[in-house]
Structure formats: C-alpha cells, structure tokens
Design a protein around this motif. Sequence first.
Motif, PDB file in Angstrom:
ATOM      1  N   GLU A  28       0.893  -1.357   0.091  1.00 50.50           N
ATOM      2  CA  GLU A  28       0.067  -0.099   0.077  1.00 50.50           C
ATOM      3  C   GLU A  28       0.799   1.337  -0.040  1.00 50.50           C
ATOM      4  O   GLU A  28       1.790   1.347   0.690  1.00 50.50           O
ATOM      5  CB  GLU A  28      -1.012  -0.001   1.259  1.00 50.50           C
ATOM      6  N   ILE A  29       0.829   2.126  -0.893  1.00 54.64           N
ATOM      7  CA  ILE A  29       1.171   3.413  -1.001  1.00 54.64           C
ATOM      8  C   ILE A  29      -0.003   4.473  -0.765  1.00 54.64           C
ATOM      9  O   ILE A  29      -0.817   4.587  -1.555  1.00 54.64           O
ATOM     10  CB  ILE A  29       1.970   3.599  -2.320  1.00 54.64           C
ATOM     11  N   LYS A  30       0.442   5.404   0.214  1.00 57.42           N
ATOM     12  CA  LYS A  30      -0.482   6.419   0.415  1.00 57.42           C
ATOM     13  C   LYS A  30       0.218   7.845   0.157  1.00 57.42           C
ATOM     14  O   LYS A  30       1.292   8.380   1.017  1.00 57.42           O
ATOM     15  CB  LYS A  30      -1.000   6.453   1.876  1.00 57.42           C
ATOM     16  N   TYR A  31      -0.389   8.581  -0.896  1.00 59.09           N
ATOM     17  CA  TYR A  31       0.226   9.567  -1.311  1.00 59.09           C
ATOM     18  C   TYR A  31      -0.517  10.757  -0.832  1.00 59.09           C
ATOM     19  O   TYR A  31      -1.895  11.041  -1.187  1.00 59.09           O
ATOM     20  CB  TYR A  31       0.257   9.857  -2.757  1.00 59.09           C
ATOM     21  N   ILE A  32      -0.153  11.760   0.292  1.00 62.12           N
ATOM     22  CA  ILE A  32      -1.016  13.106   0.553  1.00 62.12           C
ATOM     23  C   ILE A  32      -0.402  14.018  -0.033  1.00 62.12           C
ATOM     24  O   ILE A  32       0.598  14.633   0.642  1.00 62.12           O
ATOM     25  CB  ILE A  32      -0.914  12.886   2.527  1.00 62.12           C
ATOM     26  N   LYS A  33      -1.031  14.444  -0.705  1.00 65.88           N
ATOM     27  CA  LYS A  33      -0.638  15.687  -1.540  1.00 65.88           C
ATOM     28  C   LYS A  33      -0.345  16.802  -0.857  1.00 65.88           C
ATOM     29  O   LYS A  33       0.693  17.706  -1.290  1.00 65.88           O
ATOM     30  CB  LYS A  33      -1.879  16.101  -2.525  1.00 65.88           C
ATOM     31  N   SER A  73       3.498   7.330   2.173  1.00 67.40           N
ATOM     32  CA  SER A  73       3.568   6.329   3.331  1.00 67.40           C
ATOM     33  C   SER A  73       3.296   5.148   2.634  1.00 67.40           C
ATOM     34  O   SER A  73       2.466   4.824   1.828  1.00 67.40           O
ATOM     35  CB  SER A  73       2.233   6.514   4.295  1.00 67.40           C
ATOM     36  N   LEU A  74       4.364   4.146   3.043  1.00 72.45           N
ATOM     37  CA  LEU A  74       4.446   2.855   2.323  1.00 72.45           C
ATOM     38  C   LEU A  74       4.222   1.761   3.614  1.00 72.45           C
ATOM     39  O   LEU A  74       4.584   1.688   4.665  1.00 72.45           O
ATOM     40  CB  LEU A  74       5.830   2.352   1.897  1.00 72.45           C
ATOM     41  N   LYS A  75       3.353   0.818   3.235  1.00 72.06           N
ATOM     42  CA  LYS A  75       2.858  -0.226   4.159  1.00 72.06           C
ATOM     43  C   LYS A  75       2.857  -1.519   3.598  1.00 72.06           C
ATOM     44  O   LYS A  75       2.550  -1.813   2.426  1.00 72.06           O
ATOM     45  CB  LYS A  75       1.489  -0.058   4.833  1.00 72.06           C
ATOM     46  N   GLY A  76       3.470  -2.708   4.415  1.00 75.19           N
ATOM     47  CA  GLY A  76       3.750  -4.067   3.913  1.00 75.19           C
ATOM     48  C   GLY A  76       4.681  -4.363   2.889  1.00 75.19           C
ATOM     49  O   GLY A  76       4.547  -3.690   1.604  1.00 75.19           O
ATOM     50  N   SER A  79       6.835  -0.668   7.527  1.00 73.44           N
ATOM     51  CA  SER A  79       6.144   0.753   7.075  1.00 73.44           C
ATOM     52  C   SER A  79       7.357   1.666   6.879  1.00 73.44           C
ATOM     53  O   SER A  79       8.271   1.627   7.740  1.00 73.44           O
ATOM     54  CB  SER A  79       5.066   1.047   8.049  1.00 73.44           C
ATOM     55  N   ILE A  80       7.142   2.603   5.792  1.00 73.72           N
ATOM     56  CA  ILE A  80       8.335   3.587   5.546  1.00 73.72           C
ATOM     57  C   ILE A  80       7.259   4.832   5.395  1.00 73.72           C
ATOM     58  O   ILE A  80       6.622   4.975   4.623  1.00 73.72           O
ATOM     59  CB  ILE A  80       9.178   3.252   4.556  1.00 73.72           C
ATOM     60  N   ILE A  81       7.813   5.963   6.023  1.00 75.08           N
ATOM     61  CA  ILE A  81       7.225   7.322   5.565  1.00 75.08           C
ATOM     62  C   ILE A  81       8.206   8.031   4.962  1.00 75.08           C
ATOM     63  O   ILE A  81       9.314   8.336   5.561  1.00 75.08           O
ATOM     64  CB  ILE A  81       6.627   8.194   6.922  1.00 75.08           C
TER      65      ILE A  81
END
Length: 192
Positions: free
Chosen positions: A110-115, A121-124, A139-141
Amino acid sequence: MLKLNTYLLASCLTLGLAFSSTAQEIIQKSDFEQPIRLESENTFADSKEKVLFYEGNVKITQGSLKISADKMEVIGTNGAGREIFIATGKPASYIQQLADGSMVEARANEIKYIKADRTISLKGNAQLLQNAFTIKGDSIIFDMQKEQVLANTNEKSNTPTVTIFSPDTIQKTKDTLKNKAEDADKKQEDDQ
C-alpha cells in the motif's frame, strides 16, 4: 509497540542530508505544480462522498512523480489540493526524479500519497531506494519536501528494518555534487 532502529535511521538521515542541498531543490520543483493525471481500466466516482475508485492497471502521474497500482482510492473530503491517494498492489510502486537526475523509488503493498503534506507512506513489504541507500521495513514514511525517512517494524514482526548502503552510488553522488558545485563556481566566475 513499534520497534524503531534509530541508529540506522539516524545514519540514513545524516547521509541523505550530507549529499543534498536544500529539500526544495531535491524533488523537481515543477512536479507539485503539475496537474495530476489518473488512468485505469475502471473508474467509479461517488460525488456525494467525494471519493473516487480506480481499478485495473492504475497509473497516476504528476510531473516526474509516478505511482502504479492494481487499485487506487482518492479521498477528496478535505477539499481541492488536499486529496489523499491510496494505491494498493502486489506491489504498488512509486518513482520520482530528483533534481540531480537520480531517482527515488519505492514499492509496498500500500502506498498513500498525501498531496498537501507531500508525503508517501508505504505499508507492507515496504522498500525505498534513494541515491546511496535502500531501506526495507514493514512501514516507511518518506517526506518528499524535507528528504526525511522514518522506517518501522510492526509489533508482530521479528524482522528489523534494514538499510543497505551502496559504495558505488555514494561515490557517484559525491561526484555529481562536486561537478554541480564546480559548474556553479564556473558560472559565477563567467558572470563576473
């Protein structure tokens, strides 16, 4: 409780800052001024809830920033310019060109991009490759503006965060920065 390998994280941040100029120069400045383009095989929009769903060969592009995934959810409840993009895949991937021409790449389930925050944010099965090092963890931010990385291992995992430094890449980065400084000095002399 999250386990954090602070020694490796501090080493990465020190190394990353040592090889960079200002954070604004690191990521292509124009990337965040570009429109965001989304492509997929299927799209579903819920205007009332301000949520979009994309499925099948999903690609998001903003300047040199590119995210590829199997599925993506875009949450727009915070208003224009504050969207959150959640990409999932086996793995989903992120790539962006730095101002020096090198690339920062990431992969995760999962990659979450908060514009608005310009964070990824990377998970798994998270992995981030940047210049001279690779970081792996649960997880990595990655703060794209500040060039800061925070890697964690979840409490159920016995696997620590791992950082791998590549001597060849470190030397190439040093050479690139040295050449940039010499070019800037030469230009300044020519201007005088």
